[in-house]
Motif scaffolding. Structure first.
Motif, PDB file in Angstrom:
ATOM      1  N   LEU A  43       4.877  27.945 -60.773  1.00  0.00           N
ATOM      2  CA  LEU A  43       4.846  27.110 -59.578  1.00  0.00           C
ATOM      3  C   LEU A  43       3.842  27.684 -58.577  1.00  0.00           C
ATOM      4  O   LEU A  43       3.728  28.897 -58.414  1.00  0.00           O
ATOM      5  CB  LEU A  43       6.234  27.055 -58.944  1.00  0.00           C
ATOM      6  CG  LEU A  43       6.389  26.204 -57.668  1.00  0.00           C
ATOM      7  CD1 LEU A  43       6.172  24.722 -57.976  1.00  0.00           C
ATOM      8  CD2 LEU A  43       7.764  26.431 -57.045  1.00  0.00           C
ATOM      9  N   ARG A  44       3.113  26.811 -57.900  1.00  0.00           N
ATOM     10  CA  ARG A  44       2.185  27.230 -56.851  1.00  0.00           C
ATOM     11  C   ARG A  44       2.162  26.169 -55.754  1.00  0.00           C
ATOM     12  O   ARG A  44       2.551  25.024 -55.974  1.00  0.00           O
ATOM     13  CB  ARG A  44       0.773  27.437 -57.404  1.00  0.00           C
ATOM     14  CG  ARG A  44       0.035  26.149 -57.785  1.00  0.00           C
ATOM     15  CD  ARG A  44      -1.469  26.419 -57.871  1.00  0.00           C
ATOM     16  NE  ARG A  44      -2.242  25.310 -58.396  1.00  0.00           N
ATOM     17  CZ  ARG A  44      -2.701  24.292 -57.675  1.00  0.00           C
ATOM     18  NH1 ARG A  44      -2.390  24.202 -56.391  1.00  0.00           N
ATOM     19  NH2 ARG A  44      -3.433  23.340 -58.243  1.00  0.00           N
ATOM     20  N   PRO A  45       1.713  26.548 -54.543  1.00  0.00           N
ATOM     21  CA  PRO A  45       1.552  25.538 -53.498  1.00  0.00           C
ATOM     22  C   PRO A  45       0.351  24.656 -53.792  1.00  0.00           C
ATOM     23  O   PRO A  45      -0.543  25.035 -54.560  1.00  0.00           O
ATOM     24  CB  PRO A  45       1.322  26.374 -52.234  1.00  0.00           C
ATOM     25  CG  PRO A  45       0.734  27.652 -52.729  1.00  0.00           C
ATOM     26  CD  PRO A  45       1.365  27.904 -54.074  1.00  0.00           C
ATOM     27  N   ASN A  46       0.336  23.507 -53.192  1.00  0.00           N
ATOM     28  CA  ASN A  46      -0.831  22.632 -53.274  1.00  0.00           C
ATOM     29  C   ASN A  46      -1.160  22.127 -51.876  1.00  0.00           C
ATOM     30  O   ASN A  46      -1.248  20.933 -51.627  1.00  0.00           O
ATOM     31  CB  ASN A  46      -0.562  21.457 -54.222  1.00  0.00           C
ATOM     32  CG  ASN A  46      -1.849  20.771 -54.650  1.00  0.00           C
ATOM     33  OD1 ASN A  46      -2.882  21.419 -54.784  1.00  0.00           O
ATOM     34  ND2 ASN A  46      -1.793  19.472 -54.863  1.00  0.00           N
ATOM     35  N   GLY A  47      -1.314  23.077 -50.954  1.00  0.00           N
ATOM     36  CA  GLY A  47      -1.406  22.753 -49.542  1.00  0.00           C
ATOM     37  C   GLY A  47      -0.024  22.663 -48.935  1.00  0.00           C
ATOM     38  O   GLY A  47       0.992  22.803 -49.625  1.00  0.00           O
ATOM     39  N   ALA A  48       0.038  22.420 -47.646  1.00  0.00           N
ATOM     40  CA  ALA A  48       1.310  22.469 -46.926  1.00  0.00           C
ATOM     41  C   ALA A  48       2.241  21.310 -47.251  1.00  0.00           C
ATOM     42  O   ALA A  48       3.437  21.371 -46.939  1.00  0.00           O
ATOM     43  CB  ALA A  48       1.038  22.497 -45.420  1.00  0.00           C
ATOM     44  N   HIS A  49       1.724  20.249 -47.894  1.00  0.00           N
ATOM     45  CA  HIS A  49       2.525  19.048 -48.108  1.00  0.00           C
ATOM     46  C   HIS A  49       3.046  18.893 -49.536  1.00  0.00           C
ATOM     47  O   HIS A  49       3.920  18.070 -49.779  1.00  0.00           O
ATOM     48  CB  HIS A  49       1.715  17.805 -47.743  1.00  0.00           C
ATOM     49  CG  HIS A  49       1.384  17.727 -46.282  1.00  0.00           C
ATOM     50  ND1 HIS A  49       2.027  16.870 -45.409  1.00  0.00           N
ATOM     51  CD2 HIS A  49       0.485  18.411 -45.531  1.00  0.00           C
ATOM     52  CE1 HIS A  49       1.529  17.026 -44.189  1.00  0.00           C
ATOM     53  NE2 HIS A  49       0.598  17.952 -44.243  1.00  0.00           N
ATOM     54  N   ARG A  50       2.508  19.639 -50.477  1.00  0.00           N
ATOM     55  CA  ARG A  50       2.874  19.440 -51.873  1.00  0.00           C
ATOM     56  C   ARG A  50       2.923  20.785 -52.604  1.00  0.00           C
ATOM     57  O   ARG A  50       2.475  21.819 -52.108  1.00  0.00           O
ATOM     58  CB  ARG A  50       1.857  18.529 -52.577  1.00  0.00           C
ATOM     59  CG  ARG A  50       1.811  17.099 -52.082  1.00  0.00           C
ATOM     60  CD  ARG A  50       3.075  16.331 -52.464  1.00  0.00           C
ATOM     61  NE  ARG A  50       2.938  14.920 -52.129  1.00  0.00           N
ATOM     62  CZ  ARG A  50       3.222  14.394 -50.946  1.00  0.00           C
ATOM     63  NH1 ARG A  50       3.669  15.166 -49.966  1.00  0.00           N
ATOM     64  NH2 ARG A  50       3.076  13.097 -50.731  1.00  0.00           N
ATOM     65  N   TRP A  51       3.469  20.717 -53.819  1.00  0.00           N
ATOM     66  CA  TRP A  51       3.517  21.852 -54.726  1.00  0.00           C
ATOM     67  C   TRP A  51       2.815  21.448 -56.028  1.00  0.00           C
ATOM     68  O   TRP A  51       2.582  20.264 -56.280  1.00  0.00           O
ATOM     69  CB  TRP A  51       4.953  22.276 -55.014  1.00  0.00           C
ATOM     70  CG  TRP A  51       5.749  22.538 -53.773  1.00  0.00           C
ATOM     71  CD1 TRP A  51       6.440  21.626 -53.029  1.00  0.00           C
ATOM     72  CD2 TRP A  51       5.922  23.794 -53.115  1.00  0.00           C
ATOM     73  NE1 TRP A  51       7.042  22.234 -51.948  1.00  0.00           N
ATOM     74  CE2 TRP A  51       6.734  23.558 -51.975  1.00  0.00           C
ATOM     75  CE3 TRP A  51       5.482  25.090 -53.369  1.00  0.00           C
ATOM     76  CZ2 TRP A  51       7.113  24.578 -51.098  1.00  0.00           C
ATOM     77  CZ3 TRP A  51       5.860  26.102 -52.497  1.00  0.00           C
ATOM     78  CH2 TRP A  51       6.665  25.845 -51.385  1.00  0.00           C
TER      79      TRP A  51
END
Length: 529
Positions: free
Chosen positions: A325-333
């Protein structure tokens, strides 16, 4: 012949002796009975012989009063000499009703799913505590707070650290150096946001913090992770009960990510001080509206602003904790090894309290050093309304700013407001207000402050709450996030030589996006066909 009955006496006949006796007994009984009951009640009260059923299950030592029976909170505040806004967090010195008697909300390990929230904040306790305990009420057990500024000051952070389930992470030089070694700097999905000021810098910082929060969430045994700002509340509508835990419990096991469309606060006054308890009207997301209603009422909804929402419109998301799992910006993963299977909720939402206070205009201005020109603000802000607000706050007088705020943000036209409420574009949501007011009236927030380490007295807390010039706050600003990656040699070159195939797999991070505009109407019509 004369009628002798006309001269008969008009005196009624005398009642019999038995009838008089019965009447006297009834009168005597009616007199004695109330006196007897009154005497019995007095004796029982004096002896303490009656247990009030409303207090039987209340916690020991609590003040057993229903709401409204305690002293007026208005009079209590009026006599307060504290200059801090945070005095409103505890308007009563003791709980006025026992429903939140376990204010720590320390959930047992058997409750599933386990949900955590991560945030990057510089807010004070007057915002963080209501935000945090509201989410505790609806089922969040753990918080990872990456703090700077006011939130990192000693008296504030010590109170936050004393709350069960809260992990406070300071933006120290050690943290900056650790994040400078993140693999994110050698990847392409976030690269377009690197080395830019203000909102772009914050976006990178949030992504790096989210990456660390994933590791901490896994170590803590969490099932779900959500990234929220401290001006956002989850609204778990659609669940069988008002519970985020119940909402996520019902999500199918093959779903990796749940998207919460956001609703935006629609303030009705220019003097709001506590948005969570004073704002109840919200503009619904276009995902929750019929498209003909959304576009048909677009002009009335925007009131001359650049877009349907003042700020972003693409919601926030919750991700299931799993490998890669990783972030994809502040709105998504996202996930390094697969495209996440996601669903978008049809009723639940994120309530975004944006520009809900007039002071929000100047607070954004004070956080950015850009020039107040149309060209330069593009370097700082991703959304058009933020750019306009920054220019106004930087160039206008106080009176001009207030007039602009009333014209562009405050919903003062009752006719337009009622029309949009009837159409479903605007809606009333009272649950967050009721929960947070209940927490405040129960003495939860004042109990948190009173339970803080004794070295930090209540008086010192109120004196320092508005100050962000502490040692930790200064340390938090020692190394801006746009410089984090510069400690790595030849980093930019390393990004350029990434294989094309790898770059293609790394989709660009999803920034805050505005809702569809009027020009997008034909696009939806074509899709419908």
């Amino acid at each position: 012949m004369p009628n002798h009955h006309l001269h008969a006496p008009l005196r009624p006949s005398q009642p019999s002796s038995s009838s008089q006796s019965l009447t006297s007994k009834i009168l005597l009984l009616l007199t004695i009975l109330p006196l007897t009951l009154a005497a019995l009640a007095f004796v029982l009260q004096w002896r303490g012989g009656v247990t009030d059923p409303t207090t039987r299950w209340a916690p020991p030592g609590s003040n057993h009063l229903f709401p409204g029976m305690d002293a007026s909170p208005i009079s209590a505040v009026a006599h307060s000499s504290s200059p801090s806004d945070c005095v409103n967090l505890g308007r009563s010195s003791s709980p006025s009703f026992p429903y939140y008697h376990d204010w720590k909300f320390d959930y047992g390990s058997n409750l599933r799913p386990k949900i955590c929230i991560t945030t990057s904040t510089s807010a004070g306790l007057e915002q963080i505590l209501p935000w945090m305990f509201y989410h505790k009420v609806i089922g969040v057990s753990t918080f990872f707070l990456f703090v700077e500024g006011k939130a990192a000051s000693p008296n504030v952070s010590k109170i936050l650290e004393s709350i069960p389930g809260v992990k406070v992470i300071y933006r120290t030089r050690e943290l900056e150096e650790k994040q400078a070694k993140s693999r994110i700097w050698n990847e392409t999905w976030l690269s377009s946001f690197f080395y830019k000021p203000c909102n772009y810098e914050l976006f990178v910082k949030q992504s790096l913090n989210m990456e660390m929060a994933i590791v901490m969430a896994r170590d803590a045994g969490m099932d779900w992770i959500i990234h929220l700002d401290t001006d956002e509340l989850i609204h778990p509508a659609g669940a069988r009960e008002y519970s985020l835990r119940q909402l996520l419990l019902d999500v199918p096991g093959n779903v990796d990510m749940v998207i919460f469309p956001n609703y935006e606060s629609s303030v009705e006054r220019d003097d709001v001080k506590e948005p969570f308890t004073e704002v109840t009207m919200f503009k619904r997301n276009y995902d929750h509206l019929p498209k003909d209603t959304y576009f048909g009422m677009y002009k009335e909804s925007t009131r001359g602003n650049p877009n349907y929402f003042l700020t972003y419109g693409n919601g926030k998301s919750a991700a299931r904790i799993q490998d890669h799992l990783r972030p994809n910006g502040a709105h998504r993963w996202h996930n390094y090894m697969k495209t996440p299977n996601e669903i978008k909720l049809e009723e639940a939402a994120v309530l975004h309290y944006t520009y809900a206070k007039f002071s929000d205009l100047t607070s954004r201005r004070d956080r950015c050093g850009c020039k107040p020109t149309k060209e330069d603000v593009k370097r700082c802000f991703m959304l058009e309304f933020d750019r306009s607000a920054f220019i106004i706050a930087s160039t206008a007088t106080e009176e001009e700013m207030l007039n602009w705020y009333r014209e562009h943000i405050v919903w003062g036209d009752k006719d337009v407001k009622m029309k949009l409420l009837r159409k479903g574009i605007l809606t009333r949501i009272y649950a967050p207000m009721a929960i947070i007011q209940g927490l405040r009236e129960s003495g939860v927030f004042s109990s948190v402050i009173a339970s803080a380490p004794s070295a930090f007295s209540k008086e010192n807390f109120f004196l320092s709450i508005d100050s962000s010039n502490s040692s930790r706050a200064v340390a938090s600003e020692s190394l801006p996030s746009r410089k984090l990656g510069k400690s790595r040699n030849n980093q930019a070159t390393g990004r350029k030589v990434l294989e094309t195939e790898v770059a293609a797999l790394q989709e660009a991070a999803i920034p805050p996006l505005s809702p569809p505009g009027r020009d997008d109407d034909h696009h939806f019509i074509e899709e419908a066909r």
